[in-house]
Design an enzyme around this catalytic site. Structure first.
Site, PDB file in Angstrom:
ATOM      1  N   TYR A 141       0.870  -1.089   0.130  1.00  0.00           N
ATOM      2  CA  TYR A 141       0.439  -0.419  -0.845  1.00  0.00           C
ATOM      3  C   TYR A 141       0.731   1.503  -0.316  1.00  0.00           C
ATOM      4  CZ  TYR A 141      -5.054  -1.711   0.439  1.00  0.00           C
ATOM      5  OH  TYR A 141      -5.319  -2.573   0.649  1.00  0.00           O
ATOM      6  N   LYS A 186       3.268 -15.125   2.675  1.00  0.00           N
ATOM      7  CA  LYS A 186       3.377 -16.162   1.739  1.00  0.00           C
ATOM      8  C   LYS A 186       4.737 -16.300   1.122  1.00  0.00           C
ATOM      9  CE  LYS A 186       1.124 -17.586  -2.731  1.00  0.00           C
ATOM     10  NZ  LYS A 186       0.955 -18.672  -2.558  1.00  0.00           N
TER      11      LYS A 186
HETATM   12  C1  IPM Z   1     -10.070  -1.278   4.169  1.00  0.00           C
HETATM   13  C2  IPM Z   1     -10.209  -0.399   3.261  1.00  0.00           C
HETATM   14  C3  IPM Z   1      -9.516   0.524   2.445  1.00  0.00           C
HETATM   15  C4  IPM Z   1      -8.098  -0.392   2.377  1.00  0.00           C
HETATM   16  C5  IPM Z   1      -9.338   1.244   0.877  1.00  0.00           C
HETATM   17  C6  IPM Z   1     -11.282   2.278   1.330  1.00  0.00           C
HETATM   18  C7  IPM Z   1      -8.768   2.267   1.194  1.00  0.00           C
HETATM   19  O1  IPM Z   1     -10.695  -1.819   1.892  1.00  0.00           O
HETATM   20  O2  IPM Z   1      -9.729  -0.378   5.026  1.00  0.00           O
HETATM   21  O3  IPM Z   1     -10.372  -2.004   4.130  1.00  0.00           O
HETATM   22  O4  IPM Z   1      -7.825  -1.379   1.136  1.00  0.00           O
HETATM   23  O5  IPM Z   1      -7.724  -0.554   3.434  1.00  0.00           O
END
Ligand code: IPM
Ligand code: MG
Length: 352
Positions: A141, A186
Site C-alpha cells: 500500500y 506467502k
Molecule cells: C479497508 C478498505 C481500504 C483499504 C480502502 C478504502 C483504501 O478496503 O479499510 O479495508 O484497502 O485499506
C-alpha cells in the site's frame, strides 16, 4: 475536561452511519456524565471536492489534536478517474500514516442472535470468535508506485521493526484471549513474507512463550477461514492480505455492516472505522446498517478513552435492539421487517 473525538464522515454511507454513531456517543455522554467535543473534518472525495485534497492539512491538524478519530468511509464512482495521488482512498492512507496506526484490529464474532444471516453453514460457525490484526501502514500500500502506458509497478517493503511491533500487539491480544496466534504470509513466493516468517519464528517464542503459533500461507488461510473458522483466535498478517481476508471473514458474521475496527499505535490515539466501504449503491437512501460504525465507537471508548463500562453499554444496546427484532436490510431474513439507518441509530441511542 472535554474529550475531543474527531468525526470524519467521508463519502457515501459514511455520512449516514457516522451520524448514528454520534447519537450513540451523545447518549453515552449523557448517561455517564462525560463531555465529548465532536468536531467534524473532511476526508476522501468530500475533501477533494471542497479543498482539492483528499487529506487536507486542517483535517490532519484536527485529528492530531484529538483523543481519537471516528471515520465513516471514503471513495465512490464519482472519483474513479482521479489520478492515484488524489484518490479519496489516498486520503485514508495518508491519515493512517499520519497517525502511525500500524495495527488494525478487526474482530469477527458472529452475533448469536443473527444466526442464519451468514451464507456459511451454521454448524461451522459454532464458536467462531477471532481477532484479525492487519498491519496497516506498510507493505505494498505504501511502496513506490510507477506507471507508464504499458507497465506498472507497486513495491512491497517490510522492515523487521514494522513486523515486530505488530506481532507484539497480536501476542498481547492472544494472551488475553485463547492463547493462539496464526501468522499469515506467502513465504513460498515473497521475500517480504520470508522476513515476516523469520521474525515471527524468532520473536514469538522469546516474548510470548505461552502462545501457540501457527503459520499459514495466505491462499491456504483463505480456505481454512471457511473450512475451520472456529479454530482461529488471533490472526496476524501484512497489509494487503489483511484487507482481503477480513472481507472474506466478514461473511462469517453475515454482513460487513456488523464489523467494526480499531487502528492503533503504541500510544492511545486511535482511528476507528467500520470495515465496510462507502457503498455508493445504497448511499443517501437510509438503507445502511450503522451497527459497524456504532461498534467502532465502542472500540474507541475502550481502547483510546479507557472507558470499558461505556463501551459495553454500547455493545449491550446493540444486542438489545437485535433481540427486539430490529433489522436493517443487510441482516434481515426473508419475511423480516426492515428499518432504516436513522431508525436503527435512534433505537440504539434509546437503548443506551
Ligand atoms: C479497508 C478498505 C481500504 C483499504 C480502502 C478504502 C483504501 O478496503 O479499510 O479495508 O484497502 O485499506
Ligand atoms: Mg478493505
Amino acid at each position: 475536561m472535554k474529550t475531543t473525538i474527531a468525526i470524519l464522515p467521508g463519502d457515501g454511507i459514511g455520512n449516514e452511519v457516522t451520524r448514528e454513531a454520534v447519537k450513540a456517543l451523545a447518549a453515552i455522554a449523557q448517561k455517564f456524565g462525560h463531555e465529548f467535543n465532536l468536531p467534524e473534518g473532511l476526508i476522501g472525495g468530500a475533501a477533494l471536492d471542497a479543498e482539492g485534497n483528499p487529506f487536507p492539512d486542517s483535517t490532519a491538524a484536527l485529528c492530531k489534536d484529538s483523543s481519537a478519530v471516528l471515520l465513516g468511509a471514503v471513495g465512490g464512482p464519482t472519483w474513479d478517474k482521479v489520478p492515484t495521488e488524489n484518490r479519496p482512498e489516498r486520503g485514508l492512507l495518508q491519515l493512517r500514516a499520519a497517525l502511525n496506526v500500524f495495527a488494525n484490529l478487526r474482530p469477527v464474532a458472529p452475533h448469536p442472535i443473527l444466526a442464519g444471516a451468514s451464507p456459511i453453514r451454521q454448524d461451522l460457525l459454532e464458536g467462531v470468535d477471532m481477532m484479525v490484526v492487519r498491519e496497516l501502514t506498510g507493505g505494498i500500500y505504501f511502496g513506490k508506485k510507477e506507471r507508464s502506458a504499458d507497465s506498472a509497478t507497486d513495491v512491497c517493503t517490510y522492515t523487521r521493526t514494522e513486523i515486530e511491533r505488530v506481532l507484539r500487539i497480536a501476542g498481547k491480544l492472544a494472551t488475553g484471549r485463547r492463547g493462539k496466534v496464526t501468522s499469515v504470509d506467502k513465504s513460498n513466493v515473497l521475500e517480504t513474507s520470508r522476513l515476516w516468517r523469520e521474525v515471527t519464528t524468532e520473536l514469538m517464542p522469546k516474548e510470548f512463550p505461552n502462545i501457540e503459533v501457527e503459520h499459514l500461507l495466505v491462499d491456504a488461510a483463505a480456505m481454512h477461514l471457511l473450512s475451520r473458522p472456529a479454530d482461529f483466535d488471533v490472526i496476524v498478517t501484512e497489509n494487503m492480505f489483511g484487507d482481503i481476508l477480513t472481507d472474506e471473514a466478514s461473511m462469517l458474521a453475515g454482513s460487513m455492516g456488523m464489523l467494526p475496527s480499531a487502528s492503533l499505535n503504541e500510544g492511545t490515539i486511535g482511528l476507528y472505522e467500520p470495515i465496510h466501504g462507502s457503498a455508493p449503491d445504497i448511499a443517501h437512501q437510509d438503507k445502511a446498517n450503522p451497527c459497524a460504525t456504532i461498534l467502532s465507537a465502542a472500540m474507541l471508548l475502550r481502547h483510546s478513552l479507557k472507558l470499558e463500562e461505556e463501551a459495553i453499554a454500547i455493545e449491550n444496546a446493540i444486542t438489545q435492539v437485535l433481540m427486539d427484532g430490529l433489522r436493517t436490510g443487510d441482516i434481515a431474513k426473508e419475511n423480516e421487517a426492515v428499518i432504516g439507518t436513522t431508525a436503527m441509530g435512534d433505537a440504539i441511542a434509546a437503548a443506551i
